[in-house]
Motif scaffolding. Structure first.
Motif, PDB file in Angstrom:
ATOM      1  N   GLU A 125     -50.258 -52.334 -27.897  1.00  0.00           N
ATOM      2  CA  GLU A 125     -49.613 -53.403 -28.672  1.00  0.00           C
ATOM      3  C   GLU A 125     -49.081 -54.494 -27.756  1.00  0.00           C
ATOM      4  OE1 GLU A 125     -49.704 -53.989 -31.926  1.00  0.00           O
ATOM      5  OE2 GLU A 125     -51.085 -52.288 -31.858  1.00  0.00           O
ATOM      6  N   HIS A 126     -48.528 -54.096 -26.630  1.00  0.00           N
ATOM      7  CA  HIS A 126     -48.038 -55.107 -25.694  1.00  0.00           C
ATOM      8  C   HIS A 126     -49.187 -55.945 -25.151  1.00  0.00           C
ATOM      9  CE1 HIS A 126     -46.751 -56.667 -21.732  1.00  0.00           C
ATOM     10  NE2 HIS A 126     -45.613 -56.875 -22.358  1.00  0.00           N
ATOM     11  N   TRP A 127     -50.306 -55.291 -24.855  1.00  0.00           N
ATOM     12  CA  TRP A 127     -51.469 -56.012 -24.325  1.00  0.00           C
ATOM     13  C   TRP A 127     -51.978 -57.026 -25.345  1.00  0.00           C
ATOM     14  CZ3 TRP A 127     -51.813 -55.817 -19.436  1.00  0.00           C
ATOM     15  CH2 TRP A 127     -52.961 -56.252 -18.763  1.00  0.00           C
ATOM     16  N   LYS A 128     -52.052 -56.600 -26.608  1.00  0.00           N
ATOM     17  CA  LYS A 128     -52.482 -57.515 -27.669  1.00  0.00           C
ATOM     18  C   LYS A 128     -51.513 -58.681 -27.811  1.00  0.00           C
ATOM     19  CE  LYS A 128     -54.898 -54.211 -30.693  1.00  0.00           C
ATOM     20  NZ  LYS A 128     -54.806 -53.494 -31.993  1.00  0.00           N
ATOM     21  N   SER A 129     -50.217 -58.391 -27.743  1.00  0.00           N
ATOM     22  CA  SER A 129     -49.203 -59.446 -27.942  1.00  0.00           C
ATOM     23  C   SER A 129     -49.255 -60.493 -26.841  1.00  0.00           C
ATOM     24  CB  SER A 129     -47.802 -58.829 -28.005  1.00  0.00           C
ATOM     25  OG  SER A 129     -47.398 -58.341 -26.739  1.00  0.00           O
ATOM     26  N   ALA A 130     -49.785 -60.110 -25.678  1.00  0.00           N
ATOM     27  CA  ALA A 130     -49.924 -61.071 -24.578  1.00  0.00           C
ATOM     28  C   ALA A 130     -51.184 -61.921 -24.715  1.00  0.00           C
ATOM     29  CB  ALA A 130     -49.941 -60.326 -23.241  1.00  0.00           C
ATOM     30  N   GLY A 131     -51.976 -61.664 -25.763  1.00  0.00           N
ATOM     31  CA  GLY A 131     -53.194 -62.430 -25.994  1.00  0.00           C
ATOM     32  C   GLY A 131     -54.328 -62.058 -25.063  1.00  0.00           C
ATOM     33  N   LEU A 132     -54.294 -60.822 -24.546  1.00  0.00           N
ATOM     34  CA  LEU A 132     -55.319 -60.370 -23.606  1.00  0.00           C
ATOM     35  C   LEU A 132     -56.336 -59.478 -24.311  1.00  0.00           C
ATOM     36  CD1 LEU A 132     -52.912 -59.576 -20.646  1.00  0.00           C
ATOM     37  CD2 LEU A 132     -54.412 -61.556 -20.860  1.00  0.00           C
ATOM     38  N   VAL A 153     -58.668 -56.481 -25.375  1.00  0.00           N
ATOM     39  CA  VAL A 153     -58.556 -55.021 -25.335  1.00  0.00           C
ATOM     40  C   VAL A 153     -59.937 -54.366 -25.378  1.00  0.00           C
ATOM     41  CG1 VAL A 153     -56.269 -55.049 -26.399  1.00  0.00           C
ATOM     42  CG2 VAL A 153     -58.296 -54.823 -27.862  1.00  0.00           C
ATOM     43  N   ASP A 154     -60.987 -55.164 -25.321  1.00  0.00           N
ATOM     44  CA  ASP A 154     -62.346 -54.626 -25.440  1.00  0.00           C
ATOM     45  C   ASP A 154     -62.698 -53.651 -24.318  1.00  0.00           C
ATOM     46  OD1 ASP A 154     -62.684 -56.063 -27.711  1.00  0.00           O
ATOM     47  OD2 ASP A 154     -64.060 -57.543 -26.868  1.00  0.00           O
ATOM     48  N   GLY A 155     -62.109 -53.842 -23.147  1.00  0.00           N
ATOM     49  CA  GLY A 155     -62.435 -52.986 -22.014  1.00  0.00           C
ATOM     50  C   GLY A 155     -61.609 -51.711 -21.945  1.00  0.00           C
ATOM     51  N   ILE A 156     -60.734 -51.507 -22.922  1.00  0.00           N
ATOM     52  CA  ILE A 156     -59.837 -50.334 -22.898  1.00  0.00           C
ATOM     53  C   ILE A 156     -60.428 -49.235 -23.772  1.00  0.00           C
ATOM     54  CG2 ILE A 156     -57.511 -49.498 -23.366  1.00  0.00           C
ATOM     55  CD1 ILE A 156     -56.542 -52.412 -22.947  1.00  0.00           C
ATOM     56  N   ASN A 157     -60.811 -48.143 -23.146  1.00  0.00           N
ATOM     57  CA  ASN A 157     -61.397 -46.991 -23.834  1.00  0.00           C
ATOM     58  C   ASN A 157     -60.303 -46.221 -24.556  1.00  0.00           C
ATOM     59  OD1 ASN A 157     -63.099 -44.951 -24.668  1.00  0.00           O
ATOM     60  ND2 ASN A 157     -63.373 -44.049 -22.640  1.00  0.00           N
ATOM     61  N   ARG A 158     -60.439 -46.067 -25.893  1.00  0.00           N
ATOM     62  CA  ARG A 158     -59.450 -45.310 -26.680  1.00  0.00           C
ATOM     63  C   ARG A 158     -60.156 -44.191 -27.418  1.00  0.00           C
ATOM     64  NH1 ARG A 158     -54.807 -47.693 -30.031  1.00  0.00           N
ATOM     65  NH2 ARG A 158     -53.780 -45.899 -29.057  1.00  0.00           N
ATOM     66  N   SER A 159     -59.550 -43.019 -27.396  1.00  0.00           N
ATOM     67  CA  SER A 159     -60.162 -41.863 -28.030  1.00  0.00           C
ATOM     68  C   SER A 159     -59.095 -40.825 -28.345  1.00  0.00           C
ATOM     69  CB  SER A 159     -61.223 -41.264 -27.106  1.00  0.00           C
ATOM     70  OG  SER A 159     -61.583 -39.968 -27.523  1.00  0.00           O
ATOM     71  N   GLN A 160     -59.362 -40.032 -29.375  1.00  0.00           N
ATOM     72  CA  GLN A 160     -58.464 -38.937 -29.734  1.00  0.00           C
ATOM     73  C   GLN A 160     -58.397 -37.898 -28.612  1.00  0.00           C
ATOM     74  OE1 GLN A 160     -56.938 -39.056 -33.005  1.00  0.00           O
ATOM     75  NE2 GLN A 160     -55.563 -37.646 -31.938  1.00  0.00           N
ATOM     76  N   ASP A 161     -59.440 -37.829 -27.800  1.00  0.00           N
ATOM     77  CA  ASP A 161     -59.497 -36.842 -26.716  1.00  0.00           C
ATOM     78  C   ASP A 161     -58.648 -37.239 -25.513  1.00  0.00           C
ATOM     79  OD1 ASP A 161     -61.334 -35.374 -28.210  1.00  0.00           O
ATOM     80  OD2 ASP A 161     -63.036 -36.456 -27.354  1.00  0.00           O
ATOM     81  N   ILE A 162     -58.257 -38.504 -25.447  1.00  0.00           N
ATOM     82  CA  ILE A 162     -57.541 -39.001 -24.273  1.00  0.00           C
ATOM     83  C   ILE A 162     -56.038 -38.812 -24.451  1.00  0.00           C
ATOM     84  CG2 ILE A 162     -57.080 -41.022 -22.823  1.00  0.00           C
ATOM     85  CD1 ILE A 162     -59.768 -42.167 -23.741  1.00  0.00           C
ATOM     86  N   GLU A 163     -55.409 -38.273 -23.460  1.00  0.00           N
ATOM     87  CA  GLU A 163     -53.947 -38.182 -23.415  1.00  0.00           C
ATOM     88  C   GLU A 163     -53.464 -39.280 -22.479  1.00  0.00           C
ATOM     89  OE1 GLU A 163     -50.872 -35.035 -21.559  1.00  0.00           O
ATOM     90  OE2 GLU A 163     -52.169 -34.200 -23.114  1.00  0.00           O
ATOM     91  N   THR A 164     -52.807 -40.286 -23.036  1.00  0.00           N
ATOM     92  CA  THR A 164     -52.397 -41.443 -22.248  1.00  0.00           C
ATOM     93  C   THR A 164     -51.565 -41.029 -21.030  1.00  0.00           C
ATOM     94  OG1 THR A 164     -52.384 -42.832 -24.220  1.00  0.00           O
ATOM     95  CG2 THR A 164     -51.161 -43.649 -22.331  1.00  0.00           C
ATOM     96  N   ALA A 165     -51.838 -41.677 -19.908  1.00  0.00           N
ATOM     97  CA  ALA A 165     -51.125 -41.373 -18.665  1.00  0.00           C
ATOM     98  C   ALA A 165     -49.638 -41.702 -18.805  1.00  0.00           C
ATOM     99  CB  ALA A 165     -51.731 -42.167 -17.510  1.00  0.00           C
ATOM    100  N   VAL A 166     -48.799 -40.775 -18.358  1.00  0.00           N
ATOM    101  CA  VAL A 166     -47.344 -40.943 -18.398  1.00  0.00           C
ATOM    102  C   VAL A 166     -46.770 -40.509 -17.053  1.00  0.00           C
ATOM    103  CG1 VAL A 166     -45.176 -40.227 -19.487  1.00  0.00           C
ATOM    104  CG2 VAL A 166     -47.224 -40.554 -20.888  1.00  0.00           C
TER     105      VAL A 166
END
Length: 396
Positions: free
Chosen positions: A78-85, A87-100
Motif C-alpha cells: 500500500e505504501h508503494w502504491k501511495s508513492a505512485g510507483l 508494483v508490476d515487478g513485485i511477486n505476490r503469492s499466498q505461498d510467500i511469507e513476507t520478510a520481517v
C-alpha cells in the motif's frame, strides 16, 4: 502481469522489501525481563529503502521483489502504491511469507540485536521472475541489486545487466552475504560496502583470508591523520576489488564519511550514467546541485596527469541529531544513484548521497518522509567543499 514499465528509462532495483519491527528501550534493558520503551513498524529492506529514497529525490525506480498476501505484505504494498510507483515487478503469492526483521536498539540509535525472517526473498525472488523484466533492465541507466538475492538470482540479474550494457550497482547488505560477490564481480560497476564488508569481499575473492579487519582503536584520534591512516589500512582490500574489475567503490565509514575509490581513465566522468531520463523534480535537483556544487572543483583538472590513475577521495560526514542509524547507508546509496540518474557527476552525486543519509539518521523511519531540495543542496555543498583527494597514483 505486465513486464514493461511506463518508466522504462528509470533505474531498476532488485532485492528485499521487509517490514521492520523496531524496539527502542527507554531505560537500560535487563536480560530475562521486559523493558519499557517504544515499538514501531517501519518499512524496510535494503533494496526497498534505496528505491524509496530515490523516489523522494525525483526518480521513479522500478522495484522487483517478492512479498506475501499477508499483513506485512499489505503494509509494504500500500505504501508503494501511495508513492505512485509501479508494483508490476513485485511477486505476490499466498505461498510467500513476507520478510520481517525485529530490531532492538540501544539508547544511541545503534542496533543492539536483531532477528531476521527473510527466507522468502531467496525462495521467491527467482531468476525466472526477474527474467520477465529484462526490458526494464535493458532500458535502465542502472540496475541495483542487493545481496539478499539467492546466488542464482543474483547471477541472472547481473548477466542481464551485462548483456544490456546497463551499469550494475551491488549493495553487499552484510558481511556474510557480501561474499556472494565472487560469482558476479566481473559484472559490477559500483559497490558500496562498509569497512567490514569491504574486507570480507576482498577475502572472498582471494585464495585465502589475506586481508585483516580494520582495528579502529589503533588509529590516531586526529581527524586528518586518522583518515589518511584509515585509507592506508583499507587500501589493500580496496585495490583488490579494483583489480578484479569493479569500477567504483564507495566505502562507508560511518561518522568519518565516505571514501570514493576508482581507476580513472582519462577523466572522472567515465563512470557517470549514460542513459538518463530525468523527471521534473530530478531536473531541479540537477540544476540546484550544479549551482551549489560546480563540477570538477575537487580535482581542479590538475590531479589526473596520466591516462590511468588509482585515485581515492574522502567525503566527510555531516553532523546530525541522531535518532536511528539503520537507514543511513541505504539512503546514501539511494541519494547517490538518484543524483547520477539526474545527470550529475560522480563527485556531486556522492555529496548528494551523504546529504540524503544525514536526513535519514534524523528520522524515525529508514527513509525520511520527504526531502527538501534546498536543504539537500546546502548539505551537499558543505560536503562537496570539504571533499579532497587522499591518494592519486598516476601511470603515464
Amino acid at each position: 502481469m505486465g513486464a514493461i514499465s511506463d518508466n522504462g528509462a528509470e533505474a531498476v532495483v532488485i532485492g528485499g522489501m521487509v517490514l521492520d519491527i523496531n524496539a527502542t528501550p527507554s531505560i537500560a534493558a535487563n536480560p530475562r525481563t521486559t523493558t519499557p520503551g517504544k515499538v514501531v513498524y517501519t518499512l524496510g529492506g535494503v533494496a526497498r529503502n534505496v528505491a524509496e529514497c530515490m523516489s523522494k529525490l525525483g526518480q521513479k525506480p522500478y522495484m522487483i521483489s517478492a512479498i506475501g498476501l499477508d499483513f506485512p505484505g499489505n503494509i509494504l504494498l500500500e505504501h508503494w502504491k501511495s508513492a505512485g510507483l509501479s508494483v508490476d515487478g513485485i511477486n505476490r503469492s499466498q505461498d510467500i511469507e513476507t520478510a520481517v526483521v525485529c530490531n532492538i536498539f540501544d539508547g544511541k540509535g545503534e542496533l543492539a540485536a536483531a532477528v531476521a525472517s527473510v527466507e522468502a526473498i531467496e525462495m521467491f525472488l527467482t531468476s525466472e521472475w526477474i527474467q520477465k523484466f529484462k526490458f526494464n533492465i535493458c532500458s535502465a541507466p542502472v540496475l541495483m541489486v542487493d545481496a539478499n538475492l539467492s546466488p542464482a538470482a543474483l547471477l541472472a540479474s547481473c548477466r542481464m545487466a551485462a548483456e544490456c550494457e546497463t551499469s550494475l550497482w551491488f549493495e553487499p547488505v552484510s558481511v556474510a552475504k557480501s561474499k556472494r560477490i565472487v560469482s558476479i564481480v566481473k559484472h559490477i560497476t559500483y559497490t558500496s560496502p562498509n569497512e567490514d564488508e569491504l574486507v570480507a569481499m576482498a577475502n572472498a575473492l582471494s585464495s585465502r583470508d589475506k586481508f585483516l579487519p580494520i582495528q579502529r582503536d589503533s588509529i590516531s584520534s586526529s581527524v586528518n591523520l586518522s583518515i589518511e591512516l584509515l585509507f592506508q589500512r583499507l587500501k589493500p582490500p580496496t585495490w583488490a576489488l579494483l583489480e578484479n574489475g569493479i569500477k567504483v567503490i564507495i566505502v562507508t565509514l560511518g561518522p568519518d564519511g565516505v571514501l570514493l575509490c576508482f581507476k580513472a581513465k582519462n577523466r572522472v566522468r567515465k563512470y557517470d550514467f549514460k542513459k538518463n531520463g530525468p523527471f521534473s523534480f530530478s531536473r531541479k535537483l540537477y540544476e540546484s546541485i550544479n549551482l551549489s556544487c560546480p563540477p570538477n572543483i575537487i580535482l581542479g583538472g590538475s590531479e589526473l596527469k596520466g591516462s590511468y590513475n588509482n585515485i581515492a577521495f574522502h567525503f566527510p560526514a555531516l553532523s546530525a541529531s541522531v535518532v536511528r542509524l539503520t537507514g543511513a547507508g541505504d539512503c546514501l546509496v539511494g541519494g547517490t544513484i538518484a543524483a547520477l540518474c539526474a545527470g550529475l557527476d560522480l563527485m556531486q552525486s556522492v555529496a548528494v548521497g551523504i546529504a540524503a543519509a544525514k536526513e535519514a539518521v534524523e528520522s524515525e523511519s529508514n527513509v525520511p518522509g520527504e526531502y527538501e531540495l534546498s536543504r539537500i543542496a546546502d548539505d551537499a555543498r558543505r560536503v562537496y567543499s570539504q571533499a579532497r583527494v587522499v591518494f592519486c597514483e598516476s601511470k603515464l
